[in-house]
Design a protein around this motif. Structure first.
Motif, PDB file in Angstrom:
ATOM      1  N   PHE A 167      23.037  27.021  27.376  1.00 34.21           N
ATOM      2  CA  PHE A 167      23.837  25.819  27.643  1.00 34.21           C
ATOM      3  C   PHE A 167      25.294  26.165  27.939  1.00 34.21           C
ATOM      4  CE2 PHE A 167      26.563  22.369  26.152  1.00 34.21           C
ATOM      5  CZ  PHE A 167      26.057  21.288  26.859  1.00 34.21           C
ATOM      6  N   ILE A 168      25.933  26.919  27.043  1.00 34.62           N
ATOM      7  CA  ILE A 168      27.358  27.199  27.178  1.00 34.62           C
ATOM      8  C   ILE A 168      27.638  28.047  28.411  1.00 34.62           C
ATOM      9  CG2 ILE A 168      29.325  28.361  26.118  1.00 34.62           C
ATOM     10  CD1 ILE A 168      28.740  25.777  24.783  1.00 34.62           C
ATOM     11  N   ALA A 169      26.836  29.085  28.642  1.00 30.79           N
ATOM     12  CA  ALA A 169      27.092  29.974  29.781  1.00 30.79           C
ATOM     13  C   ALA A 169      26.965  29.232  31.105  1.00 30.79           C
ATOM     14  CB  ALA A 169      26.134  31.169  29.733  1.00 30.79           C
ATOM     15  N   LYS A 170      25.981  28.370  31.224  1.00 29.38           N
ATOM     16  CA  LYS A 170      25.801  27.620  32.476  1.00 29.38           C
ATOM     17  C   LYS A 170      26.985  26.697  32.739  1.00 29.38           C
ATOM     18  CE  LYS A 170      22.865  24.183  34.708  1.00 29.38           C
ATOM     19  NZ  LYS A 170      22.899  24.844  36.030  1.00 29.38           N
ATOM     20  N   LEU A 171      27.360  25.887  31.763  1.00 30.13           N
ATOM     21  CA  LEU A 171      28.458  24.949  31.963  1.00 30.13           C
ATOM     22  C   LEU A 171      29.788  25.675  32.110  1.00 30.13           C
ATOM     23  CD1 LEU A 171      27.564  22.040  29.530  1.00 30.13           C
ATOM     24  CD2 LEU A 171      27.092  22.267  31.959  1.00 30.13           C
ATOM     25  N   PHE A 172      29.950  26.786  31.410  1.00 27.38           N
ATOM     26  CA  PHE A 172      31.191  27.543  31.519  1.00 27.38           C
ATOM     27  C   PHE A 172      31.328  28.158  32.907  1.00 27.38           C
ATOM     28  CE2 PHE A 172      34.020  31.116  29.976  1.00 27.38           C
ATOM     29  CZ  PHE A 172      35.117  30.291  29.798  1.00 27.38           C
ATOM     30  N   ALA A 173      30.236  28.696  33.441  1.00 23.76           N
ATOM     31  CA  ALA A 173      30.271  29.254  34.793  1.00 23.76           C
ATOM     32  C   ALA A 173      30.584  28.173  35.821  1.00 23.76           C
ATOM     33  CB  ALA A 173      28.943  29.938  35.108  1.00 23.76           C
ATOM     34  N   GLU A 174      29.985  26.996  35.662  1.00 23.79           N
ATOM     35  CA  GLU A 174      30.259  25.907  36.605  1.00 23.79           C
ATOM     36  C   GLU A 174      31.698  25.423  36.488  1.00 23.79           C
ATOM     37  OE1 GLU A 174      27.360  22.974  35.788  1.00 23.79           O
ATOM     38  OE2 GLU A 174      25.710  24.051  36.785  1.00 23.79           O
ATOM     39  N   ALA A 175      32.250  25.422  35.270  1.00 23.17           N
ATOM     40  CA  ALA A 175      33.647  25.021  35.103  1.00 23.17           C
ATOM     41  C   ALA A 175      34.579  26.020  35.786  1.00 23.17           C
ATOM     42  CB  ALA A 175      33.979  24.905  33.621  1.00 23.17           C
ATOM     43  N   ILE A 176      34.278  27.300  35.698  1.00 20.45           N
ATOM     44  CA  ILE A 176      35.107  28.311  36.355  1.00 20.45           C
ATOM     45  C   ILE A 176      35.033  28.173  37.863  1.00 20.45           C
ATOM     46  CG2 ILE A 176      35.389  30.801  36.711  1.00 20.45           C
ATOM     47  CD1 ILE A 176      34.444  31.231  33.866  1.00 20.45           C
TER      48      ILE A 176
ATOM     49  N   GLY B 197      50.853  41.365  40.043  1.00 20.23           N
ATOM     50  CA  GLY B 197      50.353  42.695  39.708  1.00 20.23           C
ATOM     51  C   GLY B 197      49.511  42.733  38.453  1.00 20.23           C
ATOM     52  N   ALA B 198      49.093  41.571  37.943  1.00 21.60           N
ATOM     53  CA  ALA B 198      48.290  41.525  36.724  1.00 21.60           C
ATOM     54  C   ALA B 198      46.903  42.077  36.985  1.00 21.60           C
ATOM     55  CB  ALA B 198      48.191  40.091  36.211  1.00 21.60           C
ATOM     56  N   GLY B 199      46.326  42.691  35.958  1.00 25.46           N
ATOM     57  CA  GLY B 199      44.979  43.219  36.066  1.00 25.46           C
ATOM     58  C   GLY B 199      43.939  42.117  35.935  1.00 25.46           C
ATOM     59  N   PHE B 200      42.657  42.539  35.943  1.00 23.99           N
ATOM     60  CA  PHE B 200      41.569  41.561  35.914  1.00 23.99           C
ATOM     61  C   PHE B 200      41.568  40.768  34.615  1.00 23.99           C
ATOM     62  CE2 PHE B 200      37.135  40.470  34.912  1.00 23.99           C
ATOM     63  CZ  PHE B 200      36.864  39.652  35.989  1.00 23.99           C
ATOM     64  N   LEU B 201      41.730  41.443  33.480  1.00 19.57           N
ATOM     65  CA  LEU B 201      41.702  40.742  32.198  1.00 19.57           C
ATOM     66  C   LEU B 201      42.890  39.798  32.073  1.00 19.57           C
ATOM     67  CD1 LEU B 201      40.290  40.372  29.497  1.00 19.57           C
ATOM     68  CD2 LEU B 201      41.617  42.294  28.592  1.00 19.57           C
ATOM     69  N   SER B 202      44.053  40.236  32.505  1.00 21.74           N
ATOM     70  CA  SER B 202      45.230  39.365  32.448  1.00 21.74           C
ATOM     71  C   SER B 202      45.071  38.166  33.373  1.00 21.74           C
ATOM     72  CB  SER B 202      46.484  40.159  32.827  1.00 21.74           C
ATOM     73  OG  SER B 202      46.706  41.220  31.923  1.00 21.74           O
ATOM     74  N   THR B 203      44.424  38.373  34.504  1.00 25.83           N
ATOM     75  CA  THR B 203      44.176  37.263  35.420  1.00 25.83           C
ATOM     76  C   THR B 203      43.270  36.226  34.782  1.00 25.83           C
ATOM     77  OG1 THR B 203      44.429  38.747  37.312  1.00 25.83           O
ATOM     78  CG2 THR B 203      43.309  36.653  37.697  1.00 25.83           C
ATOM     79  N   LEU B 204      42.247  36.688  34.066  1.00 32.26           N
ATOM     80  CA  LEU B 204      41.361  35.752  33.385  1.00 32.26           C
ATOM     81  C   LEU B 204      42.100  34.960  32.316  1.00 32.26           C
ATOM     82  CD1 LEU B 204      38.081  37.835  32.912  1.00 32.26           C
ATOM     83  CD2 LEU B 204      38.575  36.123  34.651  1.00 32.26           C
ATOM     84  N   ILE B 205      42.952  35.663  31.567  1.00 33.73           N
ATOM     85  CA  ILE B 205      43.644  35.005  30.456  1.00 33.73           C
ATOM     86  C   ILE B 205      44.701  34.030  30.952  1.00 33.73           C
ATOM     87  CG2 ILE B 205      45.128  35.405  28.458  1.00 33.73           C
ATOM     88  CD1 ILE B 205      43.676  38.049  28.041  1.00 33.73           C
ATOM     89  N   MET B 206      45.470  34.428  31.971  1.00 31.85           N
ATOM     90  CA  MET B 206      46.600  33.616  32.426  1.00 31.85           C
ATOM     91  C   MET B 206      46.248  32.668  33.577  1.00 31.85           C
ATOM     92  SD  MET B 206      48.747  34.658  30.276  1.00 31.85           S
ATOM     93  CE  MET B 206      50.152  33.735  30.897  1.00 31.85           C
ATOM     94  N   GLY B 207      45.242  33.029  34.392  1.00 35.11           N
ATOM     95  CA  GLY B 207      44.939  32.215  35.549  1.00 35.11           C
ATOM     96  C   GLY B 207      43.708  31.344  35.424  1.00 35.11           C
ATOM     97  N   VAL B 208      42.728  31.809  34.643  1.00 35.05           N
ATOM     98  CA  VAL B 208      41.469  31.078  34.528  1.00 35.05           C
ATOM     99  C   VAL B 208      41.392  30.305  33.216  1.00 35.05           C
ATOM    100  CG1 VAL B 208      38.959  31.307  34.456  1.00 35.05           C
ATOM    101  CG2 VAL B 208      40.293  32.754  36.003  1.00 35.05           C
ATOM    102  N   GLN B 209      41.709  30.968  32.129  1.00 38.63           N
ATOM    103  CA  GLN B 209      41.532  30.360  30.809  1.00 38.63           C
ATOM    104  C   GLN B 209      42.279  29.047  30.627  1.00 38.63           C
ATOM    105  OE1 GLN B 209      44.180  30.710  28.305  1.00 38.63           O
ATOM    106  NE2 GLN B 209      43.083  29.617  26.692  1.00 38.63           N
ATOM    107  N   PRO B 210      43.559  28.899  31.081  1.00 37.59           N
ATOM    108  CA  PRO B 210      44.223  27.600  30.886  1.00 37.59           C
ATOM    109  C   PRO B 210      43.544  26.442  31.614  1.00 37.59           C
ATOM    110  CG  PRO B 210      45.825  29.321  31.363  1.00 37.59           C
ATOM    111  CD  PRO B 210      44.478  29.916  31.639  1.00 37.59           C
TER     112      PRO B 210
END
Length: 268
Positions: free
Chosen positions: A157-166, A181-194
């Motif tokens: 349940f969570i993985a499906k809805l989370f992927a669709e939200a992203i 110049g942020a890396g992949f993990l920083s991009t996820l934290i600062m660009g995707v997570q909020p």
């Protein structure tokens, strides 16, 4: 003085707007006919339904008044169900987060997203009771089987809805973070997570509520919790105790709904 000639445009538009859709009507008619046919094939008979209602009245009469004399047993079952739901939700979310990220097609290449989506589909293919039966056969009766079954359900349940939200986020913010110049993990934290955090909190609270309900069902097939206590009371024909357990379960679910609604308002 001019006279209007020709057809009335408003009348023509009304004729077009309310023109019957015979294709849709034929589809609904075929669906109704098939429902009647299926009912005849499954042995639905009015006499059987009438006798069942009579037995149901006798069953309900034996359930009143509710018997709370085994409160210690009910309390231990409720506590175990809460533990099963919380553990399964926490572990399920921890496993589902990376799977959801890897399944997002706007962040990952197809050779990564397709295996992850296949895994999500596999987790979602079976009802938690079916998965609980498999784990009971594999690792035996008890709360561990219930926890494992609800972890599988949570991941699906969570993985499906989370992927669709992203996949619905704005990539402009992601590109802006990458431009620094942020890396992949920083991009996820600062660009995707909020962008996905409010929806993720809603998913998590709903899954906790769902796991709490499902923990009562998996216990019936040997997964521990209040479901096992309920099934034992059914087997012993203690229907007044069954009603007491049902009242406690309904109260617990209502309290969980109130708490989850409060959590969504506070953290979103």
């Amino acid at each position: 003085m001019s006279a209007r000639t020709g057809p009335d445009p408003s009348g023509a538009s009304r004729d077009v707007a309310f023109r019957p859709n015979w294709t849709a009507r034929a589809g609904w008619a075929l669906l109704a006919l098939y429902a009647l046919y299926a009912a005849t094939q499954l042995g639905f008979e009015p006499e059987r339904l009438a006798s069942g209602l009579g037995h149901g009245r006798q069953f309900l009469a034996r359930m009143f008044p509710p018997n709370f004399s085994r409160w210690e047993l009910i309390q231990s079952g409720i506590a175990e169900s809460l533990q099963i739901a919380v553990i399964a939700t926490v572990i399920g979310i921890a496993v589902a987060l990376p799977i959801g990220f890897l399944a997002a097609r706007n962040l990952m290449p197809p050779w990564v997203t397709w295996p992850m989506r296949a895994l999500i589909a596999l987790c979602r293919s079976f009802h938690p009771i079916i998965v609980a039966i498999l784990f009971v056969k594999a690792i035996g009766f008890g709360a561990l089987a219930g926890v494992m079954a609800l972890i599988v359900a949570s991941v699906g349940f969570i993985a499906k809805l989370f992927a669709e939200a992203i996949e619905e986020i704005s990539l402009k913010q992601v590109e802006a973070v990458r431009a620094t110049g942020a890396g992949f993990l920083s991009t996820l934290i600062m660009g995707v997570q909020p962008q996905v955090l409010p929806r993720f909190i809603g998913f998590a609270t709903y899954q906790l509520d769902s796991n709490l309900r499902n923990s009562t069902m998996v216990g019936i097939v040997g997964g521990g919790g209040i479901g096992a206590t309920l099934f034992t009371a059914y087997q012993r024909f203690d229907y007044d105790v069954v009603l007491a357990i049902l009242i406690v379960i309904v109260t617990l679910i209502m309290v969980a709904e109130i708490v989850s609604g409060w959590a969504r308002r506070v953290f979103q």
